[in-house]
Design a protein around this motif. Structure first.
Motif, PDB file in Angstrom:
ATOM      1  N   PRO A 112       0.850  -1.227  -0.095  1.00  9.51           N
ATOM      2  CA  PRO A 112       0.040  -0.037  -0.047  1.00  9.51           C
ATOM      3  C   PRO A 112       0.972   1.199  -0.054  1.00  9.51           C
ATOM      4  O   PRO A 112       2.232   1.351   0.553  1.00  9.51           O
ATOM      5  N   ALA A 113       0.229   2.143  -0.462  1.00  9.97           N
ATOM      6  CA  ALA A 113       1.099   3.480  -0.351  1.00  9.97           C
ATOM      7  C   ALA A 113       0.413   4.388   1.002  1.00  9.97           C
ATOM      8  O   ALA A 113      -0.691   4.513   1.212  1.00  9.97           O
ATOM      9  N   ILE A 114       1.446   4.665   2.042  1.00 11.85           N
ATOM     10  CA  ILE A 114       1.124   5.167   3.087  1.00 11.85           C
ATOM     11  C   ILE A 114       1.086   6.554   3.071  1.00 11.85           C
ATOM     12  O   ILE A 114       2.201   7.138   2.269  1.00 11.85           O
ATOM     13  N   PRO A 115       0.468   7.448   4.028  1.00 15.99           N
ATOM     14  CA  PRO A 115       0.617   8.914   3.877  1.00 15.99           C
ATOM     15  C   PRO A 115       1.679   9.237   4.723  1.00 15.99           C
ATOM     16  O   PRO A 115       2.007   8.598   5.882  1.00 15.99           O
ATOM     17  N   THR A 116       2.618  10.023   4.190  1.00 15.28           N
ATOM     18  CA  THR A 116       3.897  10.514   5.093  1.00 15.28           C
ATOM     19  C   THR A 116       4.016  12.237   4.995  1.00 15.28           C
ATOM     20  O   THR A 116       2.836  12.758   4.130  1.00 15.28           O
ATOM     21  N   ALA A 117       4.505  12.705   5.647  1.00 14.12           N
ATOM     22  CA  ALA A 117       4.850  14.076   5.825  1.00 14.12           C
ATOM     23  C   ALA A 117       5.067  14.575   4.514  1.00 14.12           C
ATOM     24  O   ALA A 117       4.847  15.479   3.751  1.00 14.12           O
ATOM     25  N   GLY A 118       5.930  13.853   3.618  1.00 14.90           N
ATOM     26  CA  GLY A 118       6.395  14.440   2.176  1.00 14.90           C
ATOM     27  C   GLY A 118       5.474  13.749   1.399  1.00 14.90           C
ATOM     28  O   GLY A 118       5.770  14.610   0.047  1.00 14.90           O
TER      29      GLY A 118
ATOM     30  N   VAL B 274      -3.362   4.855  15.293  1.00 15.95           N
ATOM     31  CA  VAL B 274      -3.254   6.255  15.809  1.00 15.95           C
ATOM     32  C   VAL B 274      -4.142   7.525  15.006  1.00 15.95           C
ATOM     33  O   VAL B 274      -4.616   8.288  15.662  1.00 15.95           O
ATOM     34  N   GLY B 275      -4.262   7.290  13.619  1.00 14.37           N
ATOM     35  CA  GLY B 275      -5.180   8.006  12.918  1.00 14.37           C
ATOM     36  C   GLY B 275      -6.709   8.119  13.718  1.00 14.37           C
ATOM     37  O   GLY B 275      -7.339   9.098  13.786  1.00 14.37           O
ATOM     38  N   SER B 276      -6.961   6.883  13.905  1.00  7.31           N
ATOM     39  CA  SER B 276      -8.348   6.938  14.456  1.00  7.31           C
ATOM     40  C   SER B 276      -8.521   7.263  15.882  1.00  7.31           C
ATOM     41  O   SER B 276      -9.358   8.032  16.213  1.00  7.31           O
TER      42      SER B 276
ATOM     43  N   SER C 227       3.717  13.391  15.113  1.00  7.52           N
ATOM     44  CA  SER C 227       4.540  14.462  14.693  1.00  7.52           C
ATOM     45  C   SER C 227       3.958  15.116  13.384  1.00  7.52           C
ATOM     46  O   SER C 227       3.759  16.173  13.083  1.00  7.52           O
ATOM     47  N   PHE C 228       3.719  14.120  12.383  1.00  3.43           N
ATOM     48  CA  PHE C 228       3.328  14.397  11.206  1.00  3.43           C
ATOM     49  C   PHE C 228       1.935  15.057  11.366  1.00  3.43           C
ATOM     50  O   PHE C 228       1.719  16.134  10.580  1.00  3.43           O
ATOM     51  N   MET C 229       0.958  14.219  12.090  1.00  2.00           N
ATOM     52  CA  MET C 229      -0.524  15.044  12.193  1.00  2.00           C
ATOM     53  C   MET C 229      -0.210  16.346  13.102  1.00  2.00           C
ATOM     54  O   MET C 229      -1.066  17.105  12.378  1.00  2.00           O
TER      55      MET C 229
ATOM     56  N   LEU D 220      -1.933  19.652  11.366  1.00  2.00           N
ATOM     57  CA  LEU D 220      -2.964  20.454  11.920  1.00  2.00           C
ATOM     58  C   LEU D 220      -2.573  22.074  12.131  1.00  2.00           C
ATOM     59  O   LEU D 220      -3.259  22.910  11.671  1.00  2.00           O
ATOM     60  N   LYS D 221      -1.106  21.832  12.492  1.00  2.00           N
ATOM     61  CA  LYS D 221      -0.521  23.514  12.368  1.00  2.00           C
ATOM     62  C   LYS D 221      -0.921  24.095  11.073  1.00  2.00           C
ATOM     63  O   LYS D 221      -1.308  25.098  11.137  1.00  2.00           O
TER      64      LYS D 221
END
Lengths: 338, 338
Positions: free
Chosen positions: A128-134, A243-245, B245-247, B251-252
């Motif tokens: 899967p493609a996971i969401p990241t900060a980048g 963590v998202g939920s 940290s990403f979330m 949010l910020k």
């Protein structure tokens, strides 16, 4: 382009699956879409959504594989199941990709045994493609193979790299080995041995290997392909979901606290929706099984119409990309037994 | 109660470490606190914070273990390091617990070899309390042991259970085995074998074993003790940190978008702070190494004064709880070689 869809898989089948597929047909005229499942139920669902549009056909399959079936043998026992019939159509060249929201295990077993792995590939992997900060990163494997050898991990690195380049459009994808520290000597024997092979592949210019990566750095966008055994990859994937939920629920509580916070929620409504979408399986859509000769994709079991529509588009992208062709052309780099 | 603190460990030593310790001394009169480190630097830091209050003393140690030292041998090579001197004080009964924000590896090696494991315990394990939707859960192990045997995992289950009951005050803690599915047969051989032993322990009433647990369910608060090998436990812990940290950053960005969203941020200011605190290492504080004869705790390397103050309180709680006594009393249940 012709995509075969399991109309009977997942919690919301057949109605929401059919609805998503019909929406895709309307949005992208020219696509050929084949719904596989119990003809009566599928056609009734289609009627509820305004009838079958041009380009969508139905193939009858009288059985459904469910949670109570043994994943390893279900496709053989239920020869007329939507998964077995759909994958046989794919195998016979009657379509370019297959998508199902049904049992992951059954789909993996059936995909491996009917569609087969590319010659030389030891195991198919979920990526899967996971969401990241980048942006996002390919996490491979994340549950298909609980126990892995060095060769599996090395192959996952290539599979993930080809997929990231061809399907996600990431140029020269940065490949990281998921580990518990960044130094060469970190982790268990499996990681230390895999590291040496990937490092050599990087030095030879076959892969853009950036070394070991910790889960935290990976979430920050430190690489484009995260190579993991199926056990720790699954832990990573499920932790992200958890963590998202959990954070989503905490945020909701925060915004419901008082009149003032409810006003605040209105003021950031659009942003909150975008935020939620970033971690939403309905948007993220399907997970490809890499290493098979043709594209087989698993949609989330809880897929609604929107998720299924996205899954169809991802199947199209996978079929256009021909990652399997890439793998076959480079298989010599991925064999450690020579 | 007497707590020994490494004044030289972590990114903000000695000033913020000393500040945190002095704050703890002021907040809890009657505590005896011993700062170990280079006397001149420690006293200068104390001067900057208003001088040494009653109950706080300084023990000189001329060396400091840093990132460049080999974790396995540093405490022997640098015999006069703050970690070595502090742990020797603990061993000699000159204190009830030791806290350091220094090198995890060095602290673990030194703790194991100087303070020693409880007789019969195979490996010490790191057991932080992670935030979950239900409150918090003990994650054991999360990095000390990349490769684990069945016996290690079984012992971690007991260690985590005693710690959750005694230190976190959770009655009859629910123990889950971190796995990639909830059915008995899920996971690799290590998990399947461990499952059988823990199941028997549960049936015999020794543990409140609830079975396999997926990372997502664990984050939702599905158990109080999460039993993991150090590799996948570390992946879970670092993923939580990474997603947090990403979330937080997303949010910020959402709140900084326009005047309206900035107003919204003001309206939920208190809630946002509470939200951030839930995942903040400064609040979460120190991680105990369980399985040693006396409490040894690792504070986050980035610890500031507030984190250090919390770490001191956790050391007090650990010393009062006497988990090591509990372990020794039940060691027969945790040995598989009989």
């Amino acid at each position: 382009m012709k995509i075969i869809i399991d109309a009977m898989g997942g919690d919301n089948a057949p109605l929401e699956i059919v609805r998503g597929v019909l929406n895709a047909a309307k949005a992208r005229p020219g696509l050929e879409l084949v719904l596989v499942g119990r003809e009566g139920e599928v056609c009734a669902a289609a009627e509820q959504c305004g009838g079958l549009p041009a380009g969508v056909s139905v193939v009858n399959a009288t059985e459904v594989i469910d949670m109570h079936d043994d994943p390893a043998t279900a496709f053989k026992v239920k020869k007329d199941s939507s998964i077995t019939v759909g994958l046989n159509l794919l195998k016979a060249g009657e379509g370019d990709a297959f998508v199902s929201a049904g049992s992951t295990g059954a789909l993996l077993s059936a995909g491996t045994l009917l569609v087969k792995r590319v010659r030389g590939i030891r195991r198919a992997a979920m990526a899967p493609a996971i969401p990241t900060a980048g942006g996002r990163a390919v996490l491979i494997d994340c549950g298909a193979n609980a126990e892995c050898s060095v060769e599996y991990l090395v192959q996952f690195a290539y599979l993930g790299s080809f997929h990231a380049a061809r399907v996600l459009g990431i140029e020269n994808p940065r490949v990281g080995l998921l580990n518990i520290g960044s130094e060469d000597s970190k982790g268990d024997q499996l990681r230390r041995d895999t590291y040496q092979i990937l490092k050599a592949a990087g030095e030879a210019g076959h892969l853009n290997f950036i070394g070991n990566i910790e889960a935290k750095e990976a979430m920050k966008g430190g690489c484009d392909v995260i190579v993991a055994d199926g056990f720790s990859g699954n832990v990573m994937l499920k932790t992200i979901e958890g963590v998202g939920s959990f954070m989503g629920r905490e945020l909701k509580g925060m915004f419901l606290k008082s009149l003032g916070t409810k006003v605040a929620a209105l003021l950031v409504k659009d942003g909150l929706r975008a935020f939620k979408d970033r971690l939403d399986p309905d948007t993220v859509g399907a997970t490809p099984f890499l290493g098979l000769t043709k594209p087989v994709l698993k949609a989330h079991g809880a897929s609604g119409a929107r998720a299924m529509e996205n899954a169809v588009y991802q199947a199209v992208a996978a079929a256009e990309a021909d990652v399997a062709g890439d793998i076959a052309a480079h298989i010599d780099l991925m064999r450690l037994d020579q």
